[in-house]
Design a protein around this motif. Structure first.
Motif, short mmCIF file in Angstrom:
data_model
loop_
_atom_site.label_atom_id
_atom_site.label_comp_id
_atom_site.label_asym_id
_atom_site.label_seq_id
_atom_site.Cartn_x
_atom_site.Cartn_y
_atom_site.Cartn_z
N MET A 36 -3.59 -17.46 14.59
CA MET A 36 -4.77 -16.09 14.40
C MET A 36 -4.40 -14.88 14.13
O MET A 36 -5.51 -14.07 13.91
N PRO A 37 -3.80 -14.37 15.03
CA PRO A 37 -3.29 -12.88 14.68
C PRO A 37 -2.80 -12.65 13.36
O PRO A 37 -4.28 -11.80 12.80
N ALA A 38 -2.23 -13.27 12.21
CA ALA A 38 -2.28 -12.94 11.40
C ALA A 38 -3.63 -13.19 10.34
O ALA A 38 -3.12 -12.52 9.74
N THR A 39 -4.15 -14.13 10.55
CA THR A 39 -5.84 -14.09 9.79
C THR A 39 -6.33 -13.08 10.13
O THR A 39 -6.95 -11.99 8.91
N LEU A 40 -6.70 -12.47 11.27
CA LEU A 40 -7.56 -11.26 11.42
C LEU A 40 -7.08 -10.08 10.72
O LEU A 40 -7.38 -9.12 10.50
N ALA A 41 -5.53 -10.09 10.87
CA ALA A 41 -4.47 -8.43 10.56
C ALA A 41 -5.38 -8.72 9.14
O ALA A 41 -4.80 -7.77 8.17
N LEU A 42 -4.60 -9.61 8.42
CA LEU A 42 -4.98 -9.70 6.58
C LEU A 42 -6.90 -9.66 6.20
O LEU A 42 -6.59 -8.56 5.27
N ILE A 43 -7.32 -9.84 6.96
CA ILE A 43 -8.74 -9.67 7.50
C ILE A 43 -8.50 -8.04 6.82
O ILE A 43 -9.31 -7.69 6.21
N ARG A 44 -8.22 -7.14 8.03
CA ARG A 44 -8.44 -5.78 8.06
C ARG A 44 -7.09 -5.02 6.67
O ARG A 44 -7.92 -4.55 6.42
N ASN A 45 -6.68 -5.92 6.56
CA ASN A 45 -5.81 -5.09 5.00
C ASN A 45 -6.27 -5.07 3.77
O ASN A 45 -6.54 -4.69 2.54
N LEU A 46 -7.50 -6.76 3.95
CA LEU A 46 -8.13 -7.30 2.60
C LEU A 46 -8.98 -6.26 2.26
O LEU A 46 -9.97 -6.66 0.93
N PHE A 47 -9.57 -6.67 2.93
CA PHE A 47 -11.13 -5.07 3.27
C PHE A 47 -11.44 -4.44 3.98
O PHE A 47 -11.44 -3.89 5.20
N ASN A 48 -11.22 -3.08 2.79
CA ASN A 48 -11.11 -1.30 3.76
C ASN A 48 -12.36 -1.44 3.25
O ASN A 48 -13.28 -0.63 4.22
N ASP A 49 -13.80 -1.94 2.76
CA ASP A 49 -14.76 -1.88 2.93
C ASP A 49 -15.17 -2.17 3.82
O ASP A 49 -15.69 -3.22 4.70
N PRO A 50 -16.32 -1.44 4.22
CA PRO A 50 -16.05 -1.57 6.49
C PRO A 50 -17.52 -2.68 6.42
O PRO A 50 -17.19 -3.69 7.05
N ARG A 51 -18.64 -2.63 5.52
CA ARG A 51 -19.04 -4.18 5.41
C ARG A 51 -18.78 -5.01 4.67
O ARG A 51 -19.47 -5.73 5.77
N GLU A 52 -18.23 -4.56 4.30
CA GLU A 52 -17.97 -6.15 3.74
C GLU A 52 -16.54 -6.73 4.75
O GLU A 52 -16.52 -7.96 4.73
#
Length: 511
Positions: free
Chosen positions: A127-143
């Motif tokens: 779970m931490p890895a999935t959320l952390a990767l989302i944070r790094n994949l999507f810098n656009d706030p709405r995306e």
């Protein structure tokens, strides 16, 4: 596609062509964990019949996974920051699948408890890895808000898929089959993830401090174990000793983090009121919900006589509500406010749980289904927005630690909820008065009573089962009342702690 996302600037991250496909891989990991959590509750009556655990062992089977994962999430999130979040995600998924086989073929309650604990070690990497990767994949706030909504909606969908698929399996195969459904999901995740997921790690992370890892694990397990034992058996010196040891370990962990030049967990994160408020809201929400959810499948099957597949369908409204609300949560928080959406969602869950205090053996499905739908909608709004707040409150290099804190609150709340509210159900249940000849095993769990009835005269069996079911439902209704109080208190806390929090362009700002 570059191998290290952190080398990319904001524009490159937004324009990354494969980010949505990569998100699809990440949500498979979420699906894996969500399905596993829900099928356990559905399989509990069968595990109880086959392995014959005591009431305490049954609670351990239910919550040892949460104990271990809560103790290791921060450590594994930090490890992912250091060695690579993609690497630890794929390794954890492989281990999760392999250990699921161990769960499926457990032959004793003790073996099952060990298997669940090992699964917690593997689950702590996901779970931490999935959320952390989302944070790094999507810098656009709405995306990113939409991605977090999809992430949360998938977890909710897993709670729907798990009971339905698990119900079908339980009607045709033995209970261990519900754990084997993890294998194909794990295989797809690993094979596709190798190609689609970008690697992401902190540039200068510092050493992975093993002393901090041990202190975190000992602290979490010690404190939660003490609470569980006190709730189940009352005060004992051994329980006090475990609690004090756990508290001392957590104190040592915090002190060590404040002294280390590069800590396993940056304690300064908690100075952010929005971050702390979101974490507390998650913990209290799961604490109030988990005990009820753990026993709901037993109520549907052993009290109301539903088949496993029918019981799985009966729980579907909660997942549907959570999926829809999760996809709309980011937009709602921007249109209204973060605290209105989170506090409103938590209050809705509290009122739904309050409605379940009138639960009886013959309660019709309209009340139960409506309550579950409201619970799902409230949870979808609140969990999605708090996850967005947590991710937005920290820089990308701390995404793993922040995600781990968020998931630790979730798992700790689950463990405490099953321990405390589950102990309420068990405590009320054990006091039922059966006819002469009622075996002691019938007082350990409702599943034990159903099994014991097979060896009793028909009239005595019917009388005993009626008394046992009545007592079980009384305990469930009391636990729902306590859960409602916790959720309403969480709503009030969220209203004040999240004051001024806004998702404007994806950046959490403070009043």
């Amino acid at each position: 596609m570059t191998s290290t996302l952190q080398a990319a600037d904001r524009t490159e991250a937004v324009e990354r062509p494969g980010r949505w496909l990569a998100l699809g891989v990440l949500v498979l990991a979420v699906l894996l964990v969500a399905v596993d959590a829900t099928v356990l509750g559905l399989a509990t009556p069968y595990i109880s019949e086959d392995l014959k655990p005591s009431g305490t062992q049954l609670l351990w089977i239910g919550d040892v996974y949460s104990f271990v994962i809560a103790g290791l999430l921060v450590s594994m999130g930090s490890l992912g920051d250091r060695i690579g979040r993609k690497r630890i995600l794929l390794a954890g998924a492989t281990a999760f699948g392999a250990i699921s086989v161990f769960n499926a073929y457990a032959t004793t309650p003790e073996t099952m408890i060990v298997a669940r604990a090992l699964l917690g070690v593997a689950g702590a990497t996901l779970m931490p890895a999935t959320l952390a990767l989302i944070r790094n994949l999507f810098n656009d706030p709405r995306e990113r808000s939409l991605a977090v909504g999809i992430w949360g909606a998938t977890a909710s969908a897993g709670t729907a898929v798990g009971p339905i698929v698990g119900g079908l399996l339980l009607e045709h195969f033995w209970w261990g089959s519900v754990f084997l459904i993890n294998l194909p999901v794990m295989a797809v995740l690993v094979v596709v993830g190798i190609k689609l997921l970008p690697e992401s790690r902190t540039a200068n992370p510092g050493p992975w401090d093993l002393v901090s890892v041990v202190l975190s694990l000992l602290g979490m397990i010690g404190v939660v174990y003490a609470i569980k034992e006190a709730a189940t058996h009352g005060f004992a010196w051994s329980t006090l000793a475990a609690g004090l040891l756990g508290a001392a370990a957590l104190y040592g962990f915090v002190r060590r983090q404040l002294r280390l030049p590069v800590p396993l967990l940056d304690m300064r994160l908690f100075r952010n009121r929005g971050f702390s408020g979101a974490v507390l809201a998650d913990l209290l929400t799961i604490l109030g919900l988990s005990g009820l959810v753990f026993f709901l499948s037993q109520y549907l099957q052993l009290v109301q006589g539903r088949r496993p597949f029918e019981a799985g369908l009966a729980e579907l409204p909660a997942a549907v509500g959570a999926v829809v609300a999760g996809l709309l949560a980011g937009r709602a928080a921007r249109r209204f406010s973060v605290r209105a959406v989170v506090a409103g969602g938590l209050a809705a869950i509290g009122l739904a749980l309050a409605a379940l205090t009138v639960l009886g053996q013959s309660t019709g499905y309209p009340l139960l289904g409506t309550a579950l739908l409201v619970v799902g909608v409230g949870a979808g709004f609140s969990f999605t927005v708090t996850a967005d707040v947590i991710l937005s409150s920290v820089p990308k290099e701390q995404a793993g630690s922040a995600s781990a804190v968020s998931e630790t609150a979730y798992e700790l709340g689950a463990a405490l909820g099953i321990a405390a509210l589950g102990s309420i159900v068990t405590g009320v249940y054990r006091d039922f008065t059966g006819p002469a000849g009622t075996p002691a095993a019938a007082h350990e769990s409702l599943g034990g009573a159903v099994e014991a009835a097979g060896g009793m005269p028909a009239h005595s069996a019917a009388t005993m089962l009626d008394a046992a079911r009545t007592s079980f439902v009384d305990g469930l209704a009391l636990a729902a009342g306590v859960g409602a109080a916790v959720l309403l208190a969480a709503a009030v806390a969220a209203w004040f702690l999240l004051r001024g929090q806004k998702l404007e362009g994806g950046t959490t700002k403070h009043a």
